[in-house]
Write a protein that holds these residues in place. Structure first.
Motif, mmCIF file in Angstrom:
data_model
loop_
_atom_site.group_PDB
_atom_site.id
_atom_site.type_symbol
_atom_site.label_atom_id
_atom_site.label_comp_id
_atom_site.label_asym_id
_atom_site.label_seq_id
_atom_site.Cartn_x
_atom_site.Cartn_y
_atom_site.Cartn_z
ATOM 1 N N UNK A 57 -2.717 19.957 -10.397
ATOM 2 C CA UNK A 57 -1.851 21.216 -9.648
ATOM 3 C C UNK A 57 -2.436 21.907 -8.672
ATOM 4 N N UNK A 58 -3.927 21.824 -8.479
ATOM 5 C CA UNK A 58 -4.300 22.586 -7.375
ATOM 6 C C UNK A 58 -4.263 22.027 -6.223
ATOM 7 N N UNK A 59 -4.269 20.632 -6.084
ATOM 8 C CA UNK A 59 -4.197 19.827 -4.787
ATOM 9 C C UNK A 59 -2.855 19.494 -4.571
ATOM 10 N N UNK A 60 -2.065 19.790 -5.624
ATOM 11 C CA UNK A 60 -0.533 19.295 -5.393
ATOM 12 C C UNK A 60 0.291 20.050 -4.316
ATOM 13 N N UNK A 61 -0.098 21.445 -4.150
ATOM 14 C CA UNK A 61 0.583 22.311 -2.966
ATOM 15 C C UNK A 61 0.249 21.868 -1.492
ATOM 16 N N UNK A 62 -1.174 21.278 -1.460
ATOM 17 C CA UNK A 62 -1.512 20.859 -0.371
ATOM 18 C C UNK A 62 -1.099 19.322 0.124
ATOM 19 N N UNK A 87 0.706 -1.191 -0.024
ATOM 20 C CA UNK A 87 -0.020 0.035 -0.133
ATOM 21 C C UNK A 87 0.987 1.298 0.119
ATOM 22 N N UNK A 88 2.074 0.954 0.669
ATOM 23 C CA UNK A 88 2.919 2.459 0.458
ATOM 24 C C UNK A 88 3.397 2.609 -1.016
ATOM 25 N N UNK A 89 3.362 1.455 -2.164
ATOM 26 C CA UNK A 89 3.586 1.503 -3.304
ATOM 27 C C UNK A 89 2.462 2.389 -3.936
ATOM 28 N N UNK A 90 1.193 1.899 -3.494
ATOM 29 C CA UNK A 90 -0.193 2.562 -4.178
ATOM 30 C C UNK A 90 -0.025 4.235 -3.645
ATOM 31 N N UNK A 91 0.259 4.233 -2.446
ATOM 32 C CA UNK A 91 0.404 5.768 -1.783
ATOM 33 C C UNK A 91 1.376 6.597 -2.885
ATOM 34 N N UNK A 92 2.477 6.002 -2.943
ATOM 35 C CA UNK A 92 3.355 6.779 -3.647
ATOM 36 C C UNK A 92 2.956 7.077 -5.200
ATOM 37 N N UNK A 93 2.312 5.959 -5.781
ATOM 38 C CA UNK A 93 1.776 6.147 -7.296
ATOM 39 C C UNK A 93 0.789 7.298 -7.052
ATOM 40 N N UNK A 152 0.471 11.029 -9.017
ATOM 41 C CA UNK A 152 -0.529 11.083 -9.711
ATOM 42 C C UNK A 152 -0.983 12.501 -9.584
ATOM 43 N N UNK A 153 -1.139 12.923 -8.270
ATOM 44 C CA UNK A 153 -1.469 14.051 -7.937
ATOM 45 C C UNK A 153 -0.568 15.125 -8.168
ATOM 46 N N UNK A 154 0.746 14.973 -8.118
ATOM 47 C CA UNK A 154 1.665 16.071 -8.371
ATOM 48 C C UNK A 154 1.920 16.521 -9.774
ATOM 49 N N UNK A 155 1.483 15.385 -10.724
ATOM 50 C CA UNK A 155 1.544 15.533 -12.098
ATOM 51 C C UNK A 155 0.142 16.020 -13.029
ATOM 52 N N UNK A 156 -0.852 15.554 -12.365
ATOM 53 C CA UNK A 156 -2.115 15.623 -12.962
ATOM 54 C C UNK A 156 -3.035 16.667 -12.178
ATOM 55 N N UNK A 167 -2.543 0.188 -12.036
ATOM 56 C CA UNK A 167 -2.639 0.268 -13.266
ATOM 57 C C UNK A 167 -3.630 1.428 -13.863
ATOM 58 N N UNK A 168 -4.471 1.700 -12.947
ATOM 59 C CA UNK A 168 -5.484 2.978 -13.226
ATOM 60 C C UNK A 168 -5.040 4.121 -13.099
ATOM 61 N N UNK A 169 -3.937 4.362 -12.056
ATOM 62 C CA UNK A 169 -3.530 5.757 -11.965
ATOM 63 C C UNK A 169 -2.172 6.015 -12.803
ATOM 64 N N UNK A 170 -1.676 4.938 -13.197
ATOM 65 C CA UNK A 170 -0.621 4.960 -14.270
ATOM 66 C C UNK A 170 -1.115 5.326 -15.624
ATOM 67 N N UNK A 171 -2.423 4.809 -15.738
ATOM 68 C CA UNK A 171 -2.936 4.951 -17.053
ATOM 69 C C UNK A 171 -3.421 6.776 -17.413
ATOM 70 N N UNK A 172 -3.958 7.013 -15.963
ATOM 71 C CA UNK A 172 -4.620 8.527 -16.099
ATOM 72 C C UNK A 172 -3.465 9.365 -16.177
#
Length: 324
Positions: free
Chosen positions: A115-120, A99-105, A109-113, A194-199
């Protein structure tokens, strides 16, 4: 996990795996903790926590389960309460690692896709809270495994070895527990990654096309884009880690659905094809606990530099002592 297998192949594999996985994870923990690899503190937190949990998986599943069962059957670790505790720790560390692998993924995803949520969200503090929550929940939800086993033998009032209680196969509650356990690890993480990487890929393709058009000079030549270069480096690391996870856990997922489809839990012995498939999936799953460090070494130039410095430091000291 079932009883450790017998055979030269298994003995060599698990010995080599422990000899490689423990040092490489320790190296990753030391290098990443120093914060000199050019990664953000948020990413570093996740990578260090993943290396720590991978190390715990190797210690609990290989050093305290597989190797003693192969080389030292009947040791203190085979006493039922110790065996049950060992199995519980295996599942707890495994779930935390997955699950740490999932949270890292998700963080990438948040950092790249987003931008508004990234800073928080993509902050060191948030990463610490997420890591602590994942590890705590991973330990709590696996406590029932301790009570799901019973001794195979009782010799001089001492219970030996672990086997699943019959209630595991007859009780709807325990059946539901194992279904939930397998869905949470690794089925849900498998499909979430798989889903997060695809998005993420979809977002990057769209964004890179748009940015390339905007940054194209009037003379038709493309200008360099530091932002996209940074994203590419981040994506290489993300896809390497998540891709390795998916490949090495795929057999384990297939084995779970195969077992449920044929509704057969009995294994005739170590030569039974079902046992060989089950053990092979476990071997690949445990192998995933030592691949991340090699991924860092291949994808991160600063990680390689830090590793070279780590190796050269004691050699330089020895050289100075010999010279003096």
């Amino acid at each position: 996990m079932h009883a450790p297998p017998r055979g030269l192949v298994y003995a060599i594999y698990y010995t080599v795996l422990a000899a490689i996985a423990i040092p490489v994870n320790l190296v990753a923990i030391v290098i990443l903790s120093r914060g000199r690899c050019g990664l953000s503190r948020c990413i570093t937190r996740y990578l260090v926590s993943m290396a720590v949990t991978d190390l715990l998986v190797i210690i609990t599943a290989v050093m305290l389960n597989r190797i003693p069962g192969i080389y030292f059957p009947g040791s203190f670790l085979s006493i039922t309460p110790v065996c049950s505790l060992s199995i519980t720790l295996i599942y707890a560390s495994r779930d935390s690692s997955v699950w740490l692998t999932v949270t890292f993924t998700f963080d990438r995803y948040v950092a790249i896709c987003c931008q508004k949520l990234k800073t928080k969200y993509c902050t060191e503090k948030t990463a610490a809270v997420v890591i602590g929550t994942v590890c705590t929940v991973g330990c709590l939800i696996n406590i029932p495994w301790y009570f799901l086993h019973e001794p195979m033998y009782i010799i001089d009032n001492v219970p030996w070895y672990c086997r699943l209680k019959e209630i595991r196969y007859t009780s709807p509650v325990w059946a539901a527990f194992q279904w939930i356990d397998r869905i949470l690890t690794p089925c849900a993480p498998f499909f979430l990654i798989l889903m997060l990487n695809a998005l993420t890929v979809r977002h990057i393709l769209v964004a890179s096309t748009a940015r390339q058009r905007l940054r194209t000079g009037s003379n038709g030549e493309n200008q360099s884009d530091p932002e996209m270069q940074s994203r590419r480096k981040s994506m290489v690391l993300l896809f390497a880690i998540s891709g390795s996870f998916i490949l090495l856990w795929m057999a384990y997922v297939v084995q779970f659905f195969f077992e449920r489809l044929i509704i057969s839990y009995k294994i005739a012995g170590f030569t039974d094809p079902k046992f060989i498939f089950l053990e092979s999936s476990n071997m690949l799953q445990l192998l995933s606990c030592c691949t991340n460090t090699f991924i860092y070494a291949v994808t991160q130039s600063k990680f390689r530099e830090e590793f070279k410095n780590m190796v050269q430091y004691p050699l330089n000291i020895i050289g100075k002592l010999v010279t003096q």
